[in-house]
Design a protein around this motif. Structure first.
Motif, PDB file in Angstrom:
ATOM      1  N   VAL A  35       0.838  -1.204   0.000  1.00 14.88           N
ATOM      2  CA  VAL A  35       0.000   0.000   0.000  1.00 14.88           C
ATOM      3  C   VAL A  35       0.872   1.253   0.000  1.00 14.88           C
ATOM      4  CG1 VAL A  35      -1.622   1.364   1.368  1.00 14.88           C
ATOM      5  CG2 VAL A  35      -1.992  -1.088   1.069  1.00 14.88           C
ATOM      6  N   ILE A  36       1.893   1.275   0.850  1.00 20.38           N
ATOM      7  CA  ILE A  36       2.771   2.442   0.936  1.00 20.38           C
ATOM      8  C   ILE A  36       3.500   2.681  -0.387  1.00 20.38           C
ATOM      9  CG2 ILE A  36       4.872   3.330   2.032  1.00 20.38           C
ATOM     10  CD1 ILE A  36       3.903   1.966   4.627  1.00 20.38           C
ATOM     11  N   VAL A  37       4.013   1.607  -0.982  1.00 21.96           N
ATOM     12  CA  VAL A  37       4.717   1.734  -2.261  1.00 21.96           C
ATOM     13  C   VAL A  37       3.788   2.285  -3.334  1.00 21.96           C
ATOM     14  CG1 VAL A  37       5.738   0.414  -4.159  1.00 21.96           C
ATOM     15  CG2 VAL A  37       6.490   0.008  -1.820  1.00 21.96           C
ATOM     16  N   LEU A  38       2.572   1.758  -3.422  1.00 24.08           N
ATOM     17  CA  LEU A  38       1.640   2.195  -4.455  1.00 24.08           C
ATOM     18  C   LEU A  38       1.164   3.620  -4.212  1.00 24.08           C
ATOM     19  CD1 LEU A  38      -0.518  -1.033  -4.993  1.00 24.08           C
ATOM     20  CD2 LEU A  38       1.462  -0.236  -6.284  1.00 24.08           C
ATOM     21  N   VAL A  39       0.959   3.978  -2.949  1.00 24.73           N
ATOM     22  CA  VAL A  39       0.533   5.342  -2.633  1.00 24.73           C
ATOM     23  C   VAL A  39       1.634   6.334  -2.985  1.00 24.73           C
ATOM     24  CG1 VAL A  39       0.032   6.911  -0.729  1.00 24.73           C
ATOM     25  CG2 VAL A  39      -1.191   4.755  -0.905  1.00 24.73           C
ATOM     26  N   VAL A  40       2.865   6.030  -2.600  1.00 31.10           N
ATOM     27  CA  VAL A  40       3.990   6.907  -2.931  1.00 31.10           C
ATOM     28  C   VAL A  40       4.150   7.022  -4.446  1.00 31.10           C
ATOM     29  CG1 VAL A  40       6.496   7.140  -2.800  1.00 31.10           C
ATOM     30  CG2 VAL A  40       5.202   6.487  -0.772  1.00 31.10           C
ATOM     31  N   VAL A  54      -0.034   8.513  -5.844  1.00 37.31           N
ATOM     32  CA  VAL A  54      -0.791   9.622  -5.242  1.00 37.31           C
ATOM     33  C   VAL A  54       0.097  10.848  -5.142  1.00 37.31           C
ATOM     34  CG1 VAL A  54      -2.047  10.400  -3.202  1.00 37.31           C
ATOM     35  CG2 VAL A  54      -2.259   8.029  -3.966  1.00 37.31           C
ATOM     36  N   ARG A  55      -0.405  11.964  -5.640  1.00 37.00           N
ATOM     37  CA  ARG A  55       0.394  13.187  -5.660  1.00 37.00           C
ATOM     38  C   ARG A  55       0.234  14.029  -4.395  1.00 37.00           C
ATOM     39  NH1 ARG A  55      -0.361  15.520 -11.767  1.00 37.00           N
ATOM     40  NH2 ARG A  55       0.516  13.732 -12.866  1.00 37.00           N
ATOM     41  N   ARG A  56      -0.927  14.019  -3.821  1.00 37.22           N
ATOM     42  CA  ARG A  56      -1.180  14.899  -2.679  1.00 37.22           C
ATOM     43  C   ARG A  56      -0.470  14.384  -1.440  1.00 37.22           C
ATOM     44  NH1 ARG A  56      -4.890  18.770  -3.419  1.00 37.22           N
ATOM     45  NH2 ARG A  56      -6.130  18.669  -5.321  1.00 37.22           N
ATOM     46  N   LEU A  97      -1.543  10.414   5.156  1.00 31.48           N
ATOM     47  CA  LEU A  97      -2.672   9.743   5.801  1.00 31.48           C
ATOM     48  C   LEU A  97      -2.627   8.240   5.540  1.00 31.48           C
ATOM     49  CD1 LEU A  97      -5.330   9.883   7.371  1.00 31.48           C
ATOM     50  CD2 LEU A  97      -6.502  10.328   5.193  1.00 31.48           C
ATOM     51  N   ALA A  98      -2.370   7.851   4.289  1.00 34.47           N
ATOM     52  CA  ALA A  98      -2.327   6.429   3.937  1.00 34.47           C
ATOM     53  C   ALA A  98      -1.188   5.720   4.666  1.00 34.47           C
ATOM     54  CB  ALA A  98      -2.176   6.271   2.431  1.00 34.47           C
ATOM     55  N   VAL A  99      -0.030   6.333   4.708  1.00 32.92           N
ATOM     56  CA  VAL A  99       1.115   5.722   5.402  1.00 32.92           C
ATOM     57  C   VAL A  99       0.826   5.582   6.891  1.00 32.92           C
ATOM     58  CG1 VAL A  99       3.526   6.065   6.051  1.00 32.92           C
ATOM     59  CG2 VAL A  99       2.809   6.485   3.703  1.00 32.92           C
ATOM     60  N   LEU A 119      -2.153   5.351   8.364  1.00 34.92           N
ATOM     61  CA  LEU A 119      -3.163   4.310   8.565  1.00 34.92           C
ATOM     62  C   LEU A 119      -2.557   2.916   8.401  1.00 34.92           C
ATOM     63  CD1 LEU A 119      -6.278   5.825   6.738  1.00 34.92           C
ATOM     64  CD2 LEU A 119      -5.930   5.566   9.201  1.00 34.92           C
ATOM     65  N   ALA A 120      -1.685   2.755   7.414  1.00 37.91           N
ATOM     66  CA  ALA A 120      -1.042   1.453   7.209  1.00 37.91           C
ATOM     67  C   ALA A 120      -0.209   1.065   8.426  1.00 37.91           C
ATOM     68  CB  ALA A 120      -0.170   1.493   5.950  1.00 37.91           C
ATOM     69  N   ALA A 121       0.564   2.021   8.939  1.00 41.66           N
ATOM     70  CA  ALA A 121       1.388   1.735  10.127  1.00 41.66           C
ATOM     71  C   ALA A 121       0.503   1.443  11.340  1.00 41.66           C
ATOM     72  CB  ALA A 121       2.301   2.922  10.419  1.00 41.66           C
ATOM     73  N   LEU A 122      -0.625   2.166  11.453  1.00 39.80           N
ATOM     74  CA  LEU A 122      -1.535   1.949  12.579  1.00 39.80           C
ATOM     75  C   LEU A 122      -2.155   0.555  12.525  1.00 39.80           C
ATOM     76  CD1 LEU A 122      -2.898   3.201  15.052  1.00 39.80           C
ATOM     77  CD2 LEU A 122      -4.691   4.072  13.533  1.00 39.80           C
ATOM     78  N   VAL A 123      -2.528   0.100  11.328  1.00 43.19           N
ATOM     79  CA  VAL A 123      -3.100  -1.236  11.181  1.00 43.19           C
ATOM     80  C   VAL A 123      -2.082  -2.294  11.586  1.00 43.19           C
ATOM     81  CG1 VAL A 123      -3.890  -2.935   9.493  1.00 43.19           C
ATOM     82  CG2 VAL A 123      -4.802  -0.619   9.443  1.00 43.19           C
TER      83      VAL A 123
END
Length: 538
Positions: free
Chosen positions: A145-150, A153-155, A161-163, A165-169
């Motif tokens: 997820v982190i790799v794909l978001v980086v 996703v531009r914003r 936020l995604a990173v 949430l991933a770490a929190l999960v």
């Protein structure tokens, strides 16, 4: 992370895997200090299940993040990436799923550690304990997820936020394993180290970044030898890190055989016209423009008729021209097409009208009592223009396209406009509409096929007039548009011609390519066939 060298990524991966190896050795050898830490798990288990009453929640977490469901989520992610054309990202995702699952299963057998004796007795887990399969698989999923978001996703706000949430999960799942007594703390930590290590090692072995779309295609023939002079017009507020963007362009341009680019940054006073003119005077063989629809429109207008192709790197909210030309929104892929794609001649539309708000003067030299301008995608009067006019810019910066949704809801019942329309110099016909759109392309915001027969290189303009009489009438109108129904009536009326003139009975909001030009009563448009060269995928 993705722009780090393989040496750096390999160092990080080896550090994580070395930490996992030390932990595995400590578990196997029964190191006293490690055993003392692991024994704290019993107290945590007793607190969670007896005192805190977390049992129900912890069991839900256990079931939701079971290895089989995580594998299914990773498979779905791979299919999504494949459907979007990101084949290498899909391969990376599948590789991570296989490596993580095989890794923790094999290492469990190798270390052969028994489960904690204090685990929840209602459903005992009797498989080996080190490393935690839940922790390994959810960490592998988080890495994907982190790799794909980086990558996509531009914003920065959305990425952070995604990173987070991933770490929190990952943290919640690790705590779940310890609080249920399924694993020792070292089992969970080992699973995280293994998942992170495999994710980083995967980036070293197989990069998910797309390769050039022209890598396996024969070079295009050149009628005239090119000096490969490259210019880039950049709207600096549309990229987070200007220096990082310049580094990517320099690297990709050199790899594609272009000279080091000459950079031209837009300003508040000049949104692209002057920069494109300077690039032309300097003898650029290709001009790449990176910015929103407004910047792209100004650069394209200045270079129209020069024979200099324009490469588009979409960095705005709508990116309508790029979407209709099949140019991906991912920066690297768009740059690749700009540098190695083929040229396509597309139409441009000149437009004039009565004078609106002062900003209309920024779009061209105003005619006496009016203005002259141009567009590439669409012009509109009524509801769609009211949306553009009503967008809160601060909200747009924070949430992107959602700001347009908010504005649309506010403008949904915009006033009915009495208009007269003339096609190709014919007699004016009278109509009533809430919105009138004149398009050079088929798909508008959110991919809506409002003008399904429109083509950007057919020398024709397509017009649609929409007149829902009541609020609920928007529902069947939306259905007809999405279903590409070509039937015309008073509710949805369509016309086609090389020239289109519209006269409204009252001042009405107007827009060109998503930029509000203020209220007015007239728009006169002419399609100029094949006026501009743009770079598109081969």
């Amino acid at each position: 992370m993705l722009d780090r060298s393989r040496r750096v990524l390999l160092g990080w991966a080896l550090a994580c895997l070395a930490g996992f190896g030390v932990l595995a050795l400590g578990v196997s050898q029964g190191w006293v200090w490690l055993a003392e830490i692991d024994d704290e798990g019993q107290g945590l288990r007793d607190w969670a299940l007896d005192d805190a009453g977390l049992g129900g929640f912890l069991r839900v977490v256990e079931e939701v993040f079971h290895a089989q469901w995580v594998l299914l989520a990773m498979a779905a992610t791979a299919l999504l990436m494949l459907s979007r054309g990101h084949r290498r990202a899909a391969v990376y995702t599948v590789g991570m799923a296989v490596a993580a699952f095989a890794g923790f299963r094999g290492l469990k057998i190798l270390v052969d550690r028994e489960r904690p004796p204090w685990q929840l007795t209602t459903s005992l887990h009797e498989t080996e304990s080190f490393p935690s399969g839940h922790a390994t698989m959810v960490t592998a999923l988080a890495m994907v997820v982190i790799v794909l978001v980086v990558m996509l996703v531009r914003r920065a706000v959305v990425r952070r936020l995604a990173v987070t949430l991933a770490a929190l999960v990952v943290l919640v799942v690790c705590l779940d394993r310890v609080l249920l007594g399924r694993h020792y703390p070292s089992d969970a930590v080992g699973g995280v180290l293994l998942g992170v290590g495999l994710g980083l090692l995967g980036l070293v072995v197989y990069s998910p970044l797309p390769r050039s779309h022209a890598l396996k295609i024969d070079p295009l023939p050149e009628a005239i030898p090119s000096a490969k002079r490259l210019a880039v017009v950049l709207n600096p507020i549309k990229v987070e890190d200007v220096e990082a963007f310049q580094s990517i362009v320099d690297q990709m341009a050199t790899g594609a055989g272009w000279s080091a680019p000459r950079w031209h940054l837009t300003t508040v006073e000049d949104s692209g016209t002057g920069q494109a003119e300077r690039a032309s005077i300097e003898g650029a063989d290709l001009v790449i423009v990176c910015g929103g629809d407004g910047t792209v429109r100004e650069v394209c207008a200045e270079l129209a008729g020069t024979g200099i192709p324009v490469g588009i790197v979409p960095a705005g909210t709508g990116n309508l021209l790029a979407r209709n030309l099949g140019i991906p929104l991912y920066i690297r892929a768009a740059l690749d097409i700009a540098l190695t794609g083929q040229d396509r001649a597309i139409d441009m539309v000149s437009v004039r009208g009565d004078r609106g708000e002062p900003e209309a003067e920024d779009h061209g030299e105003p005619a006496p009592g009016g203005f002259e301008s141009h567009f590439l995608v669409m012009a509109g009067m009524g509801f769609d223009a009211a949306i553009m006019e009503g967008v809160n810019e601060d909200l747009k910066k924070r949430v992107g396209w959602i700001a347009y949704v908010v504005s649309a809801l506010k403008s949904l019942m915009s006033p009915v406009v009495k208009v007269e329309v003339s096609i190709d110099g014919g007699e004016y016909t009278k109509h009533r509409a809430r919105t009138i759109v004149v398009g050079n392309v088929g798909s508008l915001q959110a991919g809506m096929p409002l003008l399904p027969d429109a083509s950007i290189d057919d020398g024709q303009l397509d017009v649609v007039l929409i007149y829902p009489r009541r609020f609920l009438s928007w529902i069947p109108v939306a259905f007809r548009v999405l279903a590409k129904r070509r039937r015309t009536d008073d509710t949805v009326n369509r016309m086609t011609g090389r020239t289109v003139s519209i006269r409204a009975g009252a001042d009405t909001p107007r827009q060109l390519d998503g930029d509000s030009i203020g209220p007015g009563r007239e728009l006169h448009m002419e399609c100029i066939h094949g006026r501009l060269l743009v770079r598109v995928p081969r």
